[in-house]
Structure formats: C-alpha cells, structure tokens
Design a protein around this motif. Structure first.
Motif, PDB file in Angstrom:
ATOM      1  N   LEU A  43       0.835  -1.203   0.000  1.00 55.92           N
ATOM      2  CA  LEU A  43       0.000   0.000   0.000  1.00 55.92           C
ATOM      3  C   LEU A  43       0.869   1.253   0.000  1.00 55.92           C
ATOM      4  CD1 LEU A  43      -2.608   1.624   0.197  1.00 55.92           C
ATOM      5  CD2 LEU A  43      -2.633   1.140   2.663  1.00 55.92           C
ATOM      6  N   LEU A  44       1.903   1.273   0.832  1.00 58.96           N
ATOM      7  CA  LEU A  44       2.806   2.430   0.872  1.00 58.96           C
ATOM      8  C   LEU A  44       3.490   2.633  -0.481  1.00 58.96           C
ATOM      9  CD1 LEU A  44       4.388   2.007   4.415  1.00 58.96           C
ATOM     10  CD2 LEU A  44       2.682   3.694   3.696  1.00 58.96           C
ATOM     11  N   ALA A  45       3.866   1.540  -1.138  1.00 58.21           N
ATOM     12  CA  ALA A  45       4.490   1.642  -2.462  1.00 58.21           C
ATOM     13  C   ALA A  45       3.508   2.219  -3.472  1.00 58.21           C
ATOM     14  CB  ALA A  45       4.989   0.278  -2.923  1.00 58.21           C
ATOM     15  N   ASP A  46       2.258   1.817  -3.394  1.00 60.23           N
ATOM     16  CA  ASP A  46       1.237   2.333  -4.306  1.00 60.23           C
ATOM     17  C   ASP A  46       1.033   3.829  -4.098  1.00 60.23           C
ATOM     18  OD1 ASP A  46      -0.639   1.777  -6.403  1.00 60.23           O
ATOM     19  OD2 ASP A  46      -2.256   1.944  -4.929  1.00 60.23           O
ATOM     20  N   VAL A  47       1.010   4.254  -2.848  1.00 59.23           N
ATOM     21  CA  VAL A  47       0.885   5.685  -2.540  1.00 59.23           C
ATOM     22  C   VAL A  47       2.108   6.432  -3.067  1.00 59.23           C
ATOM     23  CG1 VAL A  47       0.783   7.375  -0.659  1.00 59.23           C
ATOM     24  CG2 VAL A  47      -0.640   5.306  -0.560  1.00 59.23           C
ATOM     25  N   ALA A  48       3.286   5.861  -2.858  1.00 62.44           N
ATOM     26  CA  ALA A  48       4.522   6.498  -3.330  1.00 62.44           C
ATOM     27  C   ALA A  48       4.523   6.630  -4.851  1.00 62.44           C
ATOM     28  CB  ALA A  48       5.738   5.711  -2.863  1.00 62.44           C
ATOM     29  N   LEU A  49       4.045   5.613  -5.544  1.00 63.71           N
ATOM     30  CA  LEU A  49       4.011   5.667  -7.011  1.00 63.71           C
ATOM     31  C   LEU A  49       3.200   6.854  -7.508  1.00 63.71           C
ATOM     32  CD1 LEU A  49       3.639   2.007  -8.270  1.00 63.71           C
ATOM     33  CD2 LEU A  49       5.406   3.650  -8.875  1.00 63.71           C
ATOM     34  N   GLN A  50       2.122   7.164  -6.818  1.00 66.42           N
ATOM     35  CA  GLN A  50       1.307   8.303  -7.231  1.00 66.42           C
ATOM     36  C   GLN A  50       2.097   9.604  -7.139  1.00 66.42           C
ATOM     37  OE1 GLN A  50      -1.626   8.143  -8.785  1.00 66.42           O
ATOM     38  NE2 GLN A  50      -1.166   5.964  -8.683  1.00 66.42           N
ATOM     39  N   ARG A  51       3.000   9.705  -6.164  1.00 68.10           N
ATOM     40  CA  ARG A  51       3.817  10.917  -6.029  1.00 68.10           C
ATOM     41  C   ARG A  51       4.873  10.999  -7.119  1.00 68.10           C
ATOM     42  NH1 ARG A  51       6.180  13.079  -0.984  1.00 68.10           N
ATOM     43  NH2 ARG A  51       6.364  14.793  -2.417  1.00 68.10           N
ATOM     44  N   PHE A  52       5.273   9.847  -7.665  1.00 64.60           N
ATOM     45  CA  PHE A  52       6.278   9.847  -8.728  1.00 64.60           C
ATOM     46  C   PHE A  52       5.710  10.406 -10.029  1.00 64.60           C
ATOM     47  CE2 PHE A  52       8.718   6.843  -6.115  1.00 64.60           C
ATOM     48  CZ  PHE A  52       9.994   7.302  -6.341  1.00 64.60           C
ATOM     49  N   HIS A  53       4.386  10.336 -10.195  1.00 58.74           N
ATOM     50  CA  HIS A  53       3.773  10.869 -11.411  1.00 58.74           C
ATOM     51  C   HIS A  53       3.803  12.389 -11.346  1.00 58.74           C
ATOM     52  CE1 HIS A  53       2.191   7.272 -13.349  1.00 58.74           C
ATOM     53  NE2 HIS A  53       1.933   6.813 -12.151  1.00 58.74           N
ATOM     54  N   PRO A  54       4.502  13.031 -12.259  1.00 57.28           N
ATOM     55  CA  PRO A  54       4.566  14.498 -12.222  1.00 57.28           C
ATOM     56  C   PRO A  54       3.218  15.109 -12.589  1.00 57.28           C
ATOM     57  CG  PRO A  54       5.690  13.642 -14.151  1.00 57.28           C
ATOM     58  CD  PRO A  54       5.257  12.452 -13.352  1.00 57.28           C
ATOM     59  N   ASP A  55       2.999  16.310 -12.088  1.00 56.88           N
ATOM     60  CA  ASP A  55       1.760  17.015 -12.377  1.00 56.88           C
ATOM     61  C   ASP A  55       1.668  17.420 -13.845  1.00 56.88           C
ATOM     62  OD1 ASP A  55       1.014  16.805  -9.715  1.00 56.88           O
ATOM     63  OD2 ASP A  55       1.876  18.742  -9.192  1.00 56.88           O
ATOM     64  N   ASN A  56       2.820  17.676 -14.451  1.00 58.79           N
ATOM     65  CA  ASN A  56       2.844  18.053 -15.866  1.00 58.79           C
ATOM     66  C   ASN A  56       4.172  17.614 -16.465  1.00 58.79           C
ATOM     67  OD1 ASN A  56       4.569  19.955 -14.739  1.00 58.79           O
ATOM     68  ND2 ASN A  56       2.984  21.504 -14.674  1.00 58.79           N
ATOM     69  N   GLY A  57       4.321  17.823 -17.753  1.00 55.84           N
ATOM     70  CA  GLY A  57       5.546  17.415 -18.427  1.00 55.84           C
ATOM     71  C   GLY A  57       6.733  18.266 -18.022  1.00 55.84           C
ATOM     72  N   PRO A  58       7.923  17.830 -18.416  1.00 56.22           N
ATOM     73  CA  PRO A  58       9.125  18.602 -18.085  1.00 56.22           C
ATOM     74  C   PRO A  58       9.105  19.973 -18.739  1.00 56.22           C
ATOM     75  CG  PRO A  58       9.660  16.666 -19.438  1.00 56.22           C
ATOM     76  CD  PRO A  58       8.198  16.632 -19.180  1.00 56.22           C
ATOM     77  N   ALA A  59       9.703  20.928 -18.065  1.00 59.92           N
ATOM     78  CA  ALA A  59       9.729  22.310 -18.558  1.00 59.92           C
ATOM     79  C   ALA A  59      10.471  22.393 -19.896  1.00 59.92           C
ATOM     80  CB  ALA A  59      10.413  23.209 -17.532  1.00 59.92           C
ATOM     81  N   ASP A  60       9.954  23.235 -20.768  1.00 52.41           N
ATOM     82  CA  ASP A  60      10.601  23.501 -22.048  1.00 52.41           C
ATOM     83  C   ASP A  60      11.395  24.792 -21.879  1.00 52.41           C
ATOM     84  OD1 ASP A  60      11.412  24.060 -24.623  1.00 52.41           O
ATOM     85  OD2 ASP A  60       9.447  23.666 -25.523  1.00 52.41           O
ATOM     86  N   MET A  61      12.715  24.641 -21.764  1.00 55.70           N
ATOM     87  CA  MET A  61      13.591  25.786 -21.541  1.00 55.70           C
ATOM     88  C   MET A  61      14.215  26.289 -22.841  1.00 55.70           C
ATOM     89  SD  MET A  61      13.003  25.933 -18.375  1.00 55.70           S
ATOM     90  CE  MET A  61      14.089  27.232 -17.852  1.00 55.70           C
ATOM     91  N   GLY A  62      13.890  25.628 -23.973  1.00 54.87           N
ATOM     92  CA  GLY A  62      14.350  26.116 -25.267  1.00 54.87           C
ATOM     93  C   GLY A  62      15.482  25.346 -25.906  1.00 54.87           C
ATOM     94  N   SER A  63      16.173  24.499 -25.141  1.00 58.77           N
ATOM     95  CA  SER A  63      17.253  23.700 -25.734  1.00 58.77           C
ATOM     96  C   SER A  63      17.376  22.386 -24.972  1.00 58.77           C
ATOM     97  CB  SER A  63      18.584  24.447 -25.677  1.00 58.77           C
ATOM     98  OG  SER A  63      19.064  24.498 -24.338  1.00 58.77           O
ATOM     99  N   LEU A  64      17.959  21.411 -25.632  1.00 59.76           N
ATOM    100  CA  LEU A  64      18.175  20.111 -25.009  1.00 59.76           C
ATOM    101  C   LEU A  64      18.953  20.265 -23.704  1.00 59.76           C
ATOM    102  CD1 LEU A  64      18.179  16.980 -25.005  1.00 59.76           C
ATOM    103  CD2 LEU A  64      20.284  17.115 -26.369  1.00 59.76           C
ATOM    104  N   ARG A  65      20.043  20.978 -23.763  1.00 55.55           N
ATOM    105  CA  ARG A  65      20.893  21.167 -22.577  1.00 55.55           C
ATOM    106  C   ARG A  65      20.094  21.782 -21.425  1.00 55.55           C
ATOM    107  NH1 ARG A  65      26.079  21.340 -21.495  1.00 55.55           N
ATOM    108  NH2 ARG A  65      26.622  21.139 -23.672  1.00 55.55           N
ATOM    109  N   SER A  66      19.409  22.864 -21.691  1.00 54.07           N
ATOM    110  CA  SER A  66      18.643  23.544 -20.638  1.00 54.07           C
ATOM    111  C   SER A  66      17.516  22.659 -20.111  1.00 54.07           C
ATOM    112  CB  SER A  66      18.067  24.857 -21.154  1.00 54.07           C
ATOM    113  OG  SER A  66      19.099  25.745 -21.479  1.00 54.07           O
ATOM    114  N   ASP A  67      16.827  21.979 -21.027  1.00 52.53           N
ATOM    115  CA  ASP A  67      15.728  21.096 -20.610  1.00 52.53           C
ATOM    116  C   ASP A  67      16.238  19.971 -19.710  1.00 52.53           C
ATOM    117  OD1 ASP A  67      14.098  22.652 -22.206  1.00 52.53           O
ATOM    118  OD2 ASP A  67      13.611  21.048 -23.628  1.00 52.53           O
TER     119      ASP A  67
END
Length: 168
Positions: A43-67
């Motif tokens: 149960l604790l692992a299942d709860v933890a998995l939900q926290r691993f899911h990000p609220d949104n995608g990774p930030a787009d900073m304009g370049s591969l390096r910055s991202d």
C-alpha cells in the motif's frame, strides 16, 4: 485509501503506521486493504508511485541542454528530499508483483523521453535515453540509497554536463 495514508503519515512516523489505522481513517475494514494490496508495504508503495507521477511534463527551456539540466536538478531535489527518500524506500520495500520500482523507472523514462523528443523536433541530436538513465539517474539513485553523505546540490547538473560534454 491514498488520502488516508498521506494524512496519517503527516501525523505520525512511518514506523508506527498500521493497516488497522489506515483502514479506520479510510472508513473500511482491514481486510479490504489486505485483499487489494496484500500488506502495508505494498500500500505504501502504491501511494509512493502516485507521487512519482509528475503534475505536468518537463519544462521547455528552449534547448536540449537547458531542458535536461532543469529536469535533472528538479529530479535530484525531489528525490533527495525527505519525502522523496521515503517514497523510494517504500517502493523498494514492496513485494508487489507489479514491480513498483519498474513503474518508477517507466515514469522517469517517460519524462526524459519527452525532453529527447522535443529536442529532435527542434533539430537537436539528443543522447540515447539509456545513456541518460545510466549516467545521470542511476548514480543519483545509488547515492540516495547507499550513501548517507549529503549530495552536492549541483550533482545532477554536473552529471548532465559530463554526459553532454564528454571531453570536459
């Protein structure tokens, strides 16, 4: 059930948490938890998995390096925080056949893949996803799990710099 676990963990140490306490808080019988999750670590692992899911995608900073550097820094901060370390321990302590650890890896891979796909769309040449996992994610997780020394706040950024600038 997840809300009950999260609320109880805010009120008491993890080591004191029991299935009957979670069941009472959630308004169910303990047998409901045992039927669905089998035991408290699952149960604790299942709860933890939900926290691993990000609220949104990774930030787009304009370049591969910055991202990649922005993502890696955020990942390090999240995973090295007290809740992040606890989530990792919970996921690894589970004997769940659905392999929460593999699910965590899939979530991390999907975040990195979004960055790599975006780089291709911009005409950049990104590294292979496994190279990012092996050179940035794996060393960080290893340090978090097997070393109690504080991790330099720039650790993930420096690993990413070594990956992107191999001659450095």
């Amino acid at each position: 059930m997840h809300h009950a676990v999260r609320t109880l963990l805010e009120e008491m140490p993890r080591e004191e948490l029991t299935v009957p306490q979670v069941a009472a808080r959630a308004g169910v019988t303990p047998s409901t938890i045992y039927r669905r999750w089998g035991d408290l670590p699952a149960l604790l692992a299942d709860v933890a998995l939900q926290r691993f899911h990000p609220d949104n995608g990774p930030a787009d900073m304009g370049s591969l390096r910055s991202d990649l550097q922005t993502w890696a820094q955020g990942y390090q901060e999240e995973m090295s925080s007290a809740p992040g370390r606890a989530m990792t321990r919970d996921v690894l302590a589970s004997n769940d056949a659905r392999s929460p650890a593999c699910q965590c890896a899939a979530i991390t891979r999907s975040q990195i893949q979004m960055i790599l796909d975006r780089a291709v769309e911009r005409g950049e040449t990104p590294p292979d996803i496994n190279i990012v996992m092996d050179n940035v994610v794996a060393p960080l997780i290893y340090r978090l799990l097997f070393d109690d020394a504080p991790i330099d706040p720039a650790f993930a950024r420096s690993r990413m710099a070594m990956l992107l600038d191999p001659g450095r």
